[in-house]
Design an enzyme around this catalytic site. Sequence first.
Site, PDB file in Angstrom:
ATOM      1  N   THR A  79      20.673  33.677  -8.797  1.00  0.00           N
ATOM      2  CA  THR A  79      21.485  32.469  -8.749  1.00  0.00           C
ATOM      3  C   THR A  79      21.006  31.552  -7.627  1.00  0.00           C
ATOM      4  OG1 THR A  79      23.381  33.735  -9.519  1.00  0.00           O
ATOM      5  CG2 THR A  79      23.836  31.624  -8.471  1.00  0.00           C
ATOM      6  N   ARG A 135      28.358  37.186 -21.920  1.00  0.00           N
ATOM      7  CA  ARG A 135      28.442  37.797 -20.585  1.00  0.00           C
ATOM      8  C   ARG A 135      28.538  36.722 -19.511  1.00  0.00           C
ATOM      9  NH1 ARG A 135      25.215  37.682 -15.576  1.00  0.00           N
ATOM     10  NH2 ARG A 135      25.622  39.641 -14.493  1.00  0.00           N
ATOM     11  N   VAL A 136      29.427  36.933 -18.542  1.00  0.00           N
ATOM     12  CA  VAL A 136      29.598  36.036 -17.399  1.00  0.00           C
ATOM     13  C   VAL A 136      29.506  36.875 -16.140  1.00  0.00           C
ATOM     14  CG1 VAL A 136      31.184  34.497 -16.181  1.00  0.00           C
ATOM     15  CG2 VAL A 136      31.018  34.403 -18.679  1.00  0.00           C
ATOM     16  N   GLY A 151      22.597  38.100  -6.945  1.00  0.00           N
ATOM     17  CA  GLY A 151      22.263  39.490  -7.253  1.00  0.00           C
ATOM     18  C   GLY A 151      22.979  39.934  -8.513  1.00  0.00           C
ATOM     19  N   GLY A 210      25.851  40.413 -10.582  1.00  0.00           N
ATOM     20  CA  GLY A 210      27.205  39.890 -10.523  1.00  0.00           C
ATOM     21  C   GLY A 210      28.287  40.922 -10.725  1.00  0.00           C
TER      22      GLY A 210
END
Length: 305
Positions: free
Chosen positions: A148, A176-177, A200, A202
Amino acid sequence: MLAMISTWRMSWEGLRQGMALLREGCGAGDAVTRAIQCVEDDPAYTSVGYGGLPDRSGRVTMDAAYMDGETLRLGAVMAVESVRNPILLARALCGRETNCVLAGRGAEQFAIARGLPLRDMLTERARRRWLEALDTEKTAAPYAGHDTVCVIGLDGAGRMVVGTSTSGLFMKEPGRVGDSPVSGSGFYCDARYGAAAATGLGEDVMRGCLSYEVVSRMRHGATAQQACEEALRDFVGHKREMGEEDGSISLIALSPTGQPGAATTLPVFPFAWGHGDSCALYAARRTPEGIRVAETTGEEMAGEP
């Protein structure tokens, strides 16, 4: 004090542009969004925006968030497609009392209504990578460098803003979140005490609500560096007690006076810090003695995101 901090070497040019805006008198919000847009628009980076690698169905879906540390208002989007700059969409949602976190088609419709630019986010390079993964029937590792971009900014009026943007894990399950658009996990900002963000895996970051944990420790008197190290050390210690490995987590933080903090479970985690008239690339390194942070160079970071 004008200051910005951002994750990974990929954020270097964006941070330089953001700091230039701050020096011109622009607000932290403009500086942070400019820095993140630079990464979102560059197809060289396969974990953010245009050029991001797709999910198992071949779709590039993106998450982003934006938080104003003065008002504690936030905006976030999850699993959006075809929005050129998800960070602009997240920022447009910030300040609303309700409906400030949108997902999927609803978020895209909001972007269209606001006149935000759209584009097909799947590049030919990313499509080939996806086809190769399907052909070899390989299962993507839980974390394989899909990082990210996180940026924290502090302007001359003392306003603080944090923003995040990612296209998530390669070959992730559709829908997917991760932690990036989740308040308290991927980001948190309270201008009275400081701001933090995470990159990294999540699923691990969300288990510890690590960004809020860092800011909470700053509220109780820890420096930005101490807060990052202590929050990560305690979370990793708990994982070890449960028989789990450390995992892949890196944290950044910025104090209300512009002082930075960074910690990582990785051997090396590059980040950028700008303050006043200075901008430099740094690296947090995990050593047997603890976390070591020092200025470095782009050449020393060869092979890193």
